[in-house]
Design a protein around this motif. Structure first.
Motif, short mmCIF file in Angstrom:
data_model
loop_
_atom_site.label_atom_id
_atom_site.label_comp_id
_atom_site.label_asym_id
_atom_site.label_seq_id
_atom_site.Cartn_x
_atom_site.Cartn_y
_atom_site.Cartn_z
N LYS A 180 0.79 -1.23 0.00
CA LYS A 180 0.00 0.00 0.00
C LYS A 180 0.82 1.28 0.00
O LYS A 180 1.96 1.29 0.43
N ASP A 235 -16.05 -7.14 4.84
CA ASP A 235 -15.69 -6.44 6.06
C ASP A 235 -15.95 -4.94 5.96
O ASP A 235 -16.04 -4.26 6.97
N LEU A 257 3.28 -2.89 3.96
CA LEU A 257 3.70 -1.50 3.77
C LEU A 257 5.15 -1.50 3.31
O LEU A 257 5.94 -2.31 3.79
N MET A 273 1.35 -5.43 7.37
CA MET A 273 0.60 -4.38 8.04
C MET A 273 -0.58 -5.03 8.76
O MET A 273 -0.82 -4.82 9.91
N ARG A 274 -1.32 -5.82 8.05
CA ARG A 274 -2.47 -6.52 8.65
C ARG A 274 -2.93 -7.54 7.64
O ARG A 274 -2.63 -7.43 6.46
N LYS A 325 -5.59 -8.99 5.17
CA LYS A 325 -6.44 -8.21 4.29
C LYS A 325 -7.91 -8.37 4.66
O LYS A 325 -8.39 -9.47 4.88
#
Lengths: 497, 99
Positions: free
Chosen positions: A227, A284, A265, A276-277, A279
């Motif tokens: 991202k 969601d 990231l 980052m996390r 997806k």
């Protein structure tokens, strides 16, 4: 990265296993539209304003407010769609994309989910590949969260609600280089149609990359999203890190290391991507139709009006410059990078009738003038020099009145003052000396005491002649025509043989 | 309560940033199920002949001209912010949000 790879075309060949790995790359690009006001409210769009000075009840999400769509944003978005050959939907709608984050004051972003304003189309890359576009949709930007000042995150909502288009490509690219080419081409198109400045430094163009790798010919594997890449270089470097990372993970055979669907990231300083996390799925975001905005129905006449405002696009111009005007690929590229430069070139080339010379002058001198701090011009149209004057200068050289050194001097003055070239030539006495008698005297003087030059030329080493041309040019104060000087020197050397 | 109900409750709570303990999840599960059951009745309606619609009002294309009007002073917009640093809203450190 420990393993080594050899690259062959788009394949990354592993040194340890010999497997040919091919990346699969798709891009999502957010581009700011060049509107005066925000997408759904009348707050001004301005980069670098003091924090929270460009907000209102609508873009800060106060209860009871209603968004109203900016007509110019729609026009600009449609122009981009037409420029990439996308199909503009007769009817589209807006949706709420729900999530909690400090930069999104309403707790949802107004975007377009299942009925975007356009679908399809694509971009031809200079290196040959055609990258298909899945869709483009209109959405609002989020605010800016600043994490590196003190213990808290600071939020500036000036950018919240600014009009964006998000272009989603198919996963048609196979190398970091193609990804950069695509970004450059998209940026160029956005600028050409006047939809936006697409200045990455101002955050007007931001991209997310989706990338996976697979052994050549095998099915696609799990993709990873990277991202917030805010420069072409970041995009390339992130891919150059991420591709071998994924290949190594697969080649380790350790399934716990295999790429999983996640958002990463890019850490610019370290040059690596980090988790980052995991997806979110689309569900969601709990997308639902934005009840505060009616559907957008674009009439055929509206779309055709926008089509009429399109200019010839950069790739088409480059082809025409190469094929019809005989310019090199390099010159065509330099001239078309900015629309104003291309328009300026065409005006000057039409007037001079000599496109190649015109291209050379622009690439070598005129664009250099733009970089000169003494000449205060930020675009080619602001230069004191106008296309007509360049055409005049080219004519002076072509008719033999002015030689190239003199022409350079005149050009320097024209760039600074915008003076007319004929007046400058007369004022400075730069007309070439055509008087054969005077030229011959200078040539004979130059050869005196230069027996080696004479000997070398007689032995066929014509290059040696240069040592005699210089003194003649000096004697003439630069006003002799060097081609004519060479002819006379050769004649004299020949006569005395 | 079936596990799927419980998972749905916990997933929805997580998306809404609500912290539920096991007892609350147990309590809310059947309520959730009842609400969903109510809505599932709609699945029984035959909509084969109905045109898909994007709005109920029939209003289309409400657009405004791209004109700037004055924004609010930062003092006004920030007046109700629970916490501020200068003219910024200040929140607990949160790095890396969604799109």
């Amino acid at each position: 990265m420990s393993a080594e790879f050899e690259r062959d075309g788009t394949a990354w060949i592993s040194a340890s296993t010999g497997t040919r790995w091919v990346p699969v790359i798709g891009l999502e690009v957010h581009a700011q539209l060049a509107t005066q006001s925000k997408l759904f409210c009348a707050c001004e769009v301005r980069f670098g304003a003091p924090p929270n000075t460009l907000t209102c009840p609508i873009c800060t999400g106060q209860p009871g407010t209603l968004p109203v769509l900016n007509a110019t944003a729609v026009e600009l978005a449609v122009r981009v769609a037409l420029a990439v050959g996308a199909e503009v939907a007769a009817e589209s709608k807006f949706d709420r994309k729900n999530y909690f984050y400090c930069d999104i004051p309403k707790n949802f972003q107004i975007s377009q989910f299942d009925r975007p304003y356009c679908t399809g189309g694509g971009i031809q890359l200079p290196s040959g590949r055609f990258v298909r576009l899945t869709r483009i949709h209109i959405e609002e930007d989020a605010g800016k969260a600043i994490h590196d000042r003190g213990d808290e995150t600071l939020v500036d909502l000036n950018r919240a609600g600014v009009a964006l288009i998000e272009s989603v490509s198919e996963a048609d690219m196979e190398s970091p280089e193609e990804a950069v080419e695509y970004l450059e081409a998209l940026k160029e198109i956005i600028r050409y149609v006047g939809a936006g400045e697409a200045d990455m430094e101002k955050g007007q163009l931001r991209c997310d990359v989706n990338v996976s790798v697979r052994p050549q010919g095998e099915p696609w594997r799990t993709k990873v999203e990277i991202k917030n890449l805010n420069s072409f270089r970041n995009a390339r470097e992130a891919l150059e890190y991420e591709i071998p990372r994924q290949i190594e993970a697969y080649e380790s055979g350790d399934e716990t290391r295999f790429p999983r669907q996640e958002t990463r990231l890019f850490d610019v300083r370290a040059g690596v991507t980090r988790t980052m996390r995991s997806k979110e799925g689309a569900s969601d975001y709990r997308y639902f139709a934005e009840p505060d905005l009616p559907p957008l129905a674009l009439s055929e006449s509206f779309v055709e009006r926008q089509r009429g405002l399109l200019c010839e696009l950069p790739e088409a111009r480059r082809r025409r410059y190469r094929e019809e005007l005989g310019l090199s690929e390099y010159d065509a590229r330099v001239l078309t990078a900015v629309r104003e430069v291309a328009d300026w070139f065409e005006a000057a080339a039409r007037l001079s009738g000599r496109p190649k010379e015109t291209a050379n002058w622009i690439a070598n001198d005129v664009l250099g003038g733009l970089a000169d701090p003494k000449i205060e011009a930020t675009s080619i149209d602001e230069l004191p020099l106008k296309p007509f004057d360049l055409a005049e200068l080219i004519a002076l050289v072509a008719e033999g009145t002015l030689h190239s050194t003199g022409a350079r001097e005149v050009m320097g003055e024209m760039l600074r003052t915008g003076a007319a070239p004929r007046a400058l030539v007369a004022e400075r006495g730069l007309e070439q000396v055509e008087d054969e008698g005077r030229l011959e005297v200078w040539c004979r003087e130059a050869l005196e005491g230069r027996e080696q030059v004479v000997a070398d030329v007689r032995a066929g080493r014509i290059k040696a002649l240069g040592a005699a041309v210089g003194p003649v040019m000096k004697a003439s104060a630069g006003k002799a025509n060097p081609r004519r000087v060479r002819e006379i020197l050769l004649r004299i050397i020949g006569e005395d043989e | 309560m079936a596990d799927t109900d419980r998972d749905l409750v916990l997933q929805t709570a997580a998306l809404a940033r609500l912290q539920l303990d096991e007892r609350e999840a147990q309590h809310l599960g059947p309520q959730f199920e009842a609400i969903l059951r109510q809505f599932r009745q709609l699945e029984g309606v035959d909509v084969g002949d109905a045109e898909p619609t994007t709005g109920a009002t029939g209003v289309r294309d409400v657009l405004r001209a791209d004109e700037v009007r004055p924004s609010l002073e930062p003092g006004v917009v920030l007046a109700n912010a629970p916490h501020r640093v200068g003219d910024f809203y200040a929140v607990p450190k949160t790095v890396g949000g969604p799109d």
